[in-house]
Design a protein around this motif. Structure first.
Motif, PDB file in Angstrom:
ATOM      1  N   ASN A   6      13.510  -0.491 104.008  1.00 24.93           N
ATOM      2  CA  ASN A   6      13.880   0.232 103.031  1.00 24.93           C
ATOM      3  C   ASN A   6      13.739   1.903 103.116  1.00 24.93           C
ATOM      4  N   SER A   7      13.961   2.041 104.077  1.00 31.44           N
ATOM      5  CA  SER A   7      14.483   3.668 104.409  1.00 31.44           C
ATOM      6  C   SER A   7      13.173   4.612 104.074  1.00 31.44           C
ATOM      7  N   ILE A   8      12.049   3.969 104.217  1.00 27.10           N
ATOM      8  CA  ILE A   8      10.780   4.857 103.951  1.00 27.10           C
ATOM      9  C   ILE A   8      10.254   5.151 105.454  1.00 27.10           C
ATOM     10  N   LYS A   9       9.959   6.517 105.591  1.00 31.75           N
ATOM     11  CA  LYS A   9       9.883   7.039 107.238  1.00 31.75           C
ATOM     12  C   LYS A   9       8.578   6.346 107.301  1.00 31.75           C
ATOM     13  N   VAL A  10       8.230   5.749 108.568  1.00 34.36           N
ATOM     14  CA  VAL A  10       7.153   5.146 108.989  1.00 34.36           C
ATOM     15  C   VAL A  10       6.915   5.650 110.344  1.00 34.36           C
ATOM     16  N   GLU A  11       5.432   6.369 110.575  1.00 32.91           N
ATOM     17  CA  GLU A  11       5.486   6.549 111.847  1.00 32.91           C
ATOM     18  C   GLU A  11       3.756   5.841 112.554  1.00 32.91           C
ATOM     19  N   LEU A  12       3.868   5.519 113.943  1.00 33.46           N
ATOM     20  CA  LEU A  12       2.799   4.691 113.998  1.00 33.46           C
ATOM     21  C   LEU A  12       2.303   5.470 115.521  1.00 33.46           C
ATOM     22  N   ILE A  13       0.957   5.571 115.376  1.00 34.30           N
ATOM     23  CA  ILE A  13       0.288   6.492 116.627  1.00 34.30           C
ATOM     24  C   ILE A  13      -0.551   5.340 117.380  1.00 34.30           C
ATOM     25  N   LEU A  14      -0.262   5.255 118.444  1.00 35.92           N
ATOM     26  CA  LEU A  14      -1.053   4.399 119.348  1.00 35.92           C
ATOM     27  C   LEU A  14      -1.759   4.901 120.558  1.00 35.92           C
ATOM     28  N   PRO A  15      -2.833   4.521 121.074  1.00 40.01           N
ATOM     29  CA  PRO A  15      -3.475   5.240 122.132  1.00 40.01           C
ATOM     30  C   PRO A  15      -2.382   4.756 123.299  1.00 40.01           C
ATOM     31  N   ALA A  16      -2.367   5.707 124.379  1.00 34.04           N
ATOM     32  CA  ALA A  16      -1.477   5.491 125.638  1.00 34.04           C
ATOM     33  C   ALA A  16      -2.274   4.417 126.587  1.00 34.04           C
ATOM     34  N   LYS A  17      -3.646   4.527 126.587  1.00 32.70           N
ATOM     35  CA  LYS A  17      -4.416   3.704 127.407  1.00 32.70           C
ATOM     36  C   LYS A  17      -5.367   2.931 126.809  1.00 32.70           C
ATOM     37  N   SER A  18      -5.939   1.913 126.935  1.00 30.15           N
ATOM     38  CA  SER A  18      -6.725   1.286 126.528  1.00 30.15           C
ATOM     39  C   SER A  18      -7.689   0.790 127.296  1.00 30.15           C
ATOM     40  N   ASP A  19      -8.842   0.502 126.881  1.00 28.33           N
ATOM     41  CA  ASP A  19     -10.206  -0.046 127.663  1.00 28.33           C
ATOM     42  C   ASP A  19      -9.789  -1.521 128.399  1.00 28.33           C
ATOM     43  N   SER A  20      -8.995  -2.157 127.625  1.00 34.06           N
ATOM     44  CA  SER A  20      -8.641  -3.350 127.964  1.00 34.06           C
ATOM     45  C   SER A  20      -7.287  -3.593 128.329  1.00 34.06           C
ATOM     46  N   PHE A  21      -6.740  -4.051 129.397  1.00 32.72           N
ATOM     47  CA  PHE A  21      -5.447  -4.382 129.955  1.00 32.72           C
ATOM     48  C   PHE A  21      -4.933  -5.408 128.767  1.00 32.72           C
ATOM     49  N   ILE A  22      -5.567  -6.414 128.458  1.00 30.83           N
ATOM     50  CA  ILE A  22      -5.075  -7.492 127.522  1.00 30.83           C
ATOM     51  C   ILE A  22      -4.682  -6.884 126.273  1.00 30.83           C
ATOM     52  N   VAL A  23      -5.613  -6.024 125.807  1.00 34.03           N
ATOM     53  CA  VAL A  23      -5.290  -5.268 124.330  1.00 34.03           C
ATOM     54  C   VAL A  23      -4.160  -4.331 124.395  1.00 34.03           C
ATOM     55  N   GLN A  24      -4.017  -3.548 125.674  1.00 29.70           N
ATOM     56  CA  GLN A  24      -3.031  -2.669 125.655  1.00 29.70           C
ATOM     57  C   GLN A  24      -1.691  -3.575 125.917  1.00 29.70           C
ATOM     58  N   HIS A  25      -1.753  -4.407 126.661  1.00 29.72           N
ATOM     59  CA  HIS A  25      -0.359  -5.300 126.749  1.00 29.72           C
ATOM     60  C   HIS A  25      -0.018  -5.976 125.485  1.00 29.72           C
ATOM     61  N   ALA A  26      -1.054  -6.421 124.640  1.00 33.73           N
ATOM     62  CA  ALA A  26      -0.766  -7.012 123.483  1.00 33.73           C
ATOM     63  C   ALA A  26      -0.052  -6.039 122.527  1.00 33.73           C
ATOM     64  N   SER A  27      -0.646  -4.917 122.448  1.00 35.86           N
ATOM     65  CA  SER A  27      -0.221  -3.766 121.426  1.00 35.86           C
ATOM     66  C   SER A  27       1.175  -3.332 122.031  1.00 35.86           C
TER      67      SER A  27
END
Length: 56
Positions: A6-27
């Motif tokens: 709906n043309s609303i500005k949305v920004e998402l901040i994620l960590p570049a690295k995770s403690d868990s490979f599985i969590v990082q891959h999923a995100s």
């Protein structure tokens, strides 16, 4: 993603690295659809610390 559609500005901040490979891959696997709808995704390179206050 409704907001981005709906043309609303949305920004998402994620960590570049995770403690868990599985969590990082999923995100990372969920990034493409928001990008296609115009969501800006940023990766935070430094360590991220979280704090939960259970004093209440």
């Amino acid at each position: 993603m409704i907001a981005a559609s709906n043309s609303i500005k949305v920004e998402l901040i994620l960590p570049a690295k995770s403690d868990s490979f599985i969590v990082q891959h999923a995100s990372f696997s969920f990034i493409k659809p928001p990008l296609q709808r115009g969501v800006r995704v940023y990766f935070y390179e430094k360590k991220v610390y979280t704090f939960q206050d259970y004093s209440d």
